[in-house]
Design a protein around this motif. Structure first.
Motif, mmCIF file in Angstrom:
data_model
loop_
_atom_site.group_PDB
_atom_site.id
_atom_site.type_symbol
_atom_site.label_atom_id
_atom_site.label_comp_id
_atom_site.label_asym_id
_atom_site.label_seq_id
_atom_site.Cartn_x
_atom_site.Cartn_y
_atom_site.Cartn_z
ATOM 1 N N ARG A 68 72.851 25.875 23.858
ATOM 2 C CA ARG A 68 72.561 26.970 22.926
ATOM 3 C C ARG A 68 71.096 26.993 22.498
ATOM 4 O O ARG A 68 70.479 28.055 22.387
ATOM 5 C CB ARG A 68 73.470 26.832 21.698
ATOM 6 N N LEU A 69 70.515 25.796 22.239
ATOM 7 C CA LEU A 69 69.162 25.716 21.692
ATOM 8 C C LEU A 69 68.094 25.526 22.754
ATOM 9 O O LEU A 69 66.923 25.848 22.527
ATOM 10 C CB LEU A 69 69.070 24.560 20.693
ATOM 11 N N GLY A 70 68.477 24.952 23.908
ATOM 12 C CA GLY A 70 67.493 24.635 24.921
ATOM 13 C C GLY A 70 66.657 23.422 24.605
ATOM 14 O O GLY A 70 65.584 23.213 25.201
ATOM 15 N N TRP A 71 67.111 22.574 23.659
ATOM 16 C CA TRP A 71 66.373 21.371 23.302
ATOM 17 C C TRP A 71 66.574 20.296 24.370
ATOM 18 O O TRP A 71 67.552 20.305 25.114
ATOM 19 C CB TRP A 71 66.811 20.843 21.944
ATOM 20 N N GLU A 72 65.654 19.334 24.403
ATOM 21 C CA GLU A 72 65.684 18.269 25.407
ATOM 22 C C GLU A 72 66.744 17.231 25.055
ATOM 23 O O GLU A 72 66.759 16.710 23.932
ATOM 24 C CB GLU A 72 64.318 17.598 25.479
ATOM 25 N N PRO A 73 67.628 16.888 25.989
ATOM 26 C CA PRO A 73 68.618 15.850 25.689
ATOM 27 C C PRO A 73 67.980 14.469 25.625
ATOM 28 O O PRO A 73 67.045 14.162 26.369
ATOM 29 C CB PRO A 73 69.592 15.953 26.860
#
Length: 457
Positions: A68-73
């Motif tokens: 949803r956010l496109g943040w880095e895992p």
């Protein structure tokens, strides 16, 4: 904390450790507010805890938020344990028992903080609702035993879980069964840092009382208002609690470094692997104690910054200050906690007033207050004055500081509006914990189950 750092810059002297902290000060116009809040994930069907693995799980929440956010895992041993916003302006992490945490971006005012928290919770609800998961906003796990509480597959937590029972009676409860709201704040100089840490260390028990919201353990009242506050009285006293040297007039960065050097380490990270270092202090590490135990035994700046993140005083010093005394709570308190501290510490006149108000509070006075607050809350006293009366004064100082900052929203409302939850507490003379206990003894009919419905996000 979402991610342990891996800065490979070699360390050769203690002065480099102080130099790291000395890079923290920033001009007042660049001061920012970083708010962190944790919440318990539970299944709405039966109020049971959410495991890490599975289709409906903590890992599934993290993967949903990633999409949803496109943040880095952030990964640990092949498992997703957090997310980082690409510019470093925020992170999502999990605490040992699956508590879901937002570490917010450094923001300019509390209006932005509230918007950030609201947006985070809205997105999280979108991901969680199809899984039947909701979130509870209080300071202590009200129902689940330690055995019933899931454990997250995070390497640093495995080391801490083995170590905690050796150094205190409540360390595992702290890790697995508590939630907090914290705020990270800036300072402009070493002297400004010293003033702020001294004032906030003195007032941290007051924050514990005002935000007390952990009166239940394993399905019944625990005899306390802030069980979380009581837990911190015997978790690992070499790295937590009050720091008496902070009260000294000449306290500075070097004093904090000297203390931190003699606190046992938790770990070092080498090639993605966590090595248990609980048998040595950082000072011993600097002297070569790991030589022969691991290949890359020399200390690095990443080791130092990681070590600073494993220290748990009531106010923690990094390149900013962390206010650590408050229980978790409902949404309005996510805004109230940073508002309380920003009003006190970011306005010069308010900081002067708070410093004068607490000037004669000794280490012994504050320690006794800290011991009394978990059970007595706002009925506790310091120097013969009740915290109810002290709270009125201190919240008033904070409110004046927020009004002076004059950050207004589109409706012309300044940040002092976010202190309304504290004004309500002082008007009623009861904490959230006492409200919950009254409900437990009233319409909840001796059950803690309704807390999941009435205090969920």
């Amino acid at each position: 904390m979402a991610r342990d750092t891996t800065d490979q810059t070699p360390l050769s002297s203690v002065s480099e450790l102080s130099a790291y902290l000395e890079k923290g000060p920033r001009p007042k116009e660049q001061f920012r507010i970083g708010t962190e809040h944790e919440k318990f994930a539970f299944f709405r069907q039966d109020n049971s805890p959410v495991p890490y693995f599975g289709e409906a799980s903590i890992s599934a929440l993290l993967k949903g938020m990633e999409a949803r956010l496109g943040w880095e895992p952030i990964m640990d041993g092949g498992n997703i344990i957090g997310l980082a916003e690409h510019s470093g302006m925020g992170a999502i992490s999990i605490e040992p028992g699956g508590q879901f945490e937002l570490s917010g971006a450094p923001l300019e005012n509390i209006h932005q903080t509230c918007h950030e928290s609201n947006q985070h919770l809205a997105v999280l609800r979108e991901i969680a609702e199809p899984m039947g998961i909701r979130f509870l906003g209080i300071g202590g796990s009200p129902k689940w035993s330690l055995a019933e509480t899931p454990r997250m597959p995070k390497s640093r937590y495995e080391i801490m879980t083995r170590y905690m029972p050796k150094v205190g009676s409540h360390g595992l409860d702290m890790m697995y069964r508590t939630c907090t709201i914290q705020v990270n704040l800036d300072f402009s100089s070493e002297a400004d840092m010293a003033r702020k840490i001294r004032v906030s260390m003195k007032l941290q028990p007051l924050a514990t009382a005002l935000f007390a919201s952990s009166p239940f353990t394993e399905g019944k009242p625990n005899g306390l208002l802030s069980w979380r506050g009581e837990i911190w009285r015997d978790t690992d006293n070499r790295r937590s609690g009050l720091l008496p040297f902070v009260f000294d007039a000449d306290f500075g960065f070097a004093d904090y470094v000297e203390w931190a050097l003699d606190v046992p380490m938790y770990f070092v990270v080498r090639d993605g692997r966590y090595h248990d270092c609980t048998h040595i202090t950082f000072r011993q590490f600097m002297a070569g104690a790991l030589k022969g135990e691991i290949t890359a035994w020399e200390p690095t700046m990443g080791d130092w910054t990681n070590h600073l993140s494993t220290l748990f005083p009531d106010v923690r010093l990094k390149r900013f200050l962390e206010m650590r005394g408050a229980d978790g709570g409902p949404w309005r308190r996510i805004c109230a906690l940073p508002a309380f501290w920003v009003g006190l510490l970011y306005d010069d006149a308010a900081l002067d007033a708070a410093e004068r108000f607490t000037a004669d509070w000794t280490v012994a006075d504050v320690s006794a207050l800290r011991d009394a607050v978990p059970a007595q809350g706002l009925r506790a006293e310091i120097k013969g004055a009740s915290l109810i009366d002290i709270s009125r004064e201190v919240v008033g100082i904070s409110k004046t500081g927020l009004k002076s900052r004059n950050y207004v929203n589109d409706e012309g409302v300044d940040e002092s509006v976010f202190l309304n939850p504290l004004d309500e507490i002082l008007a009623k003379k009861t904490t959230l914990a006492e409200d919950m206990l009254a409900l437990y003894n009233g319409r909840w009919n001796g059950s803690v189950e309704p807390v999941f419905e009435e205090y969920q996000y």
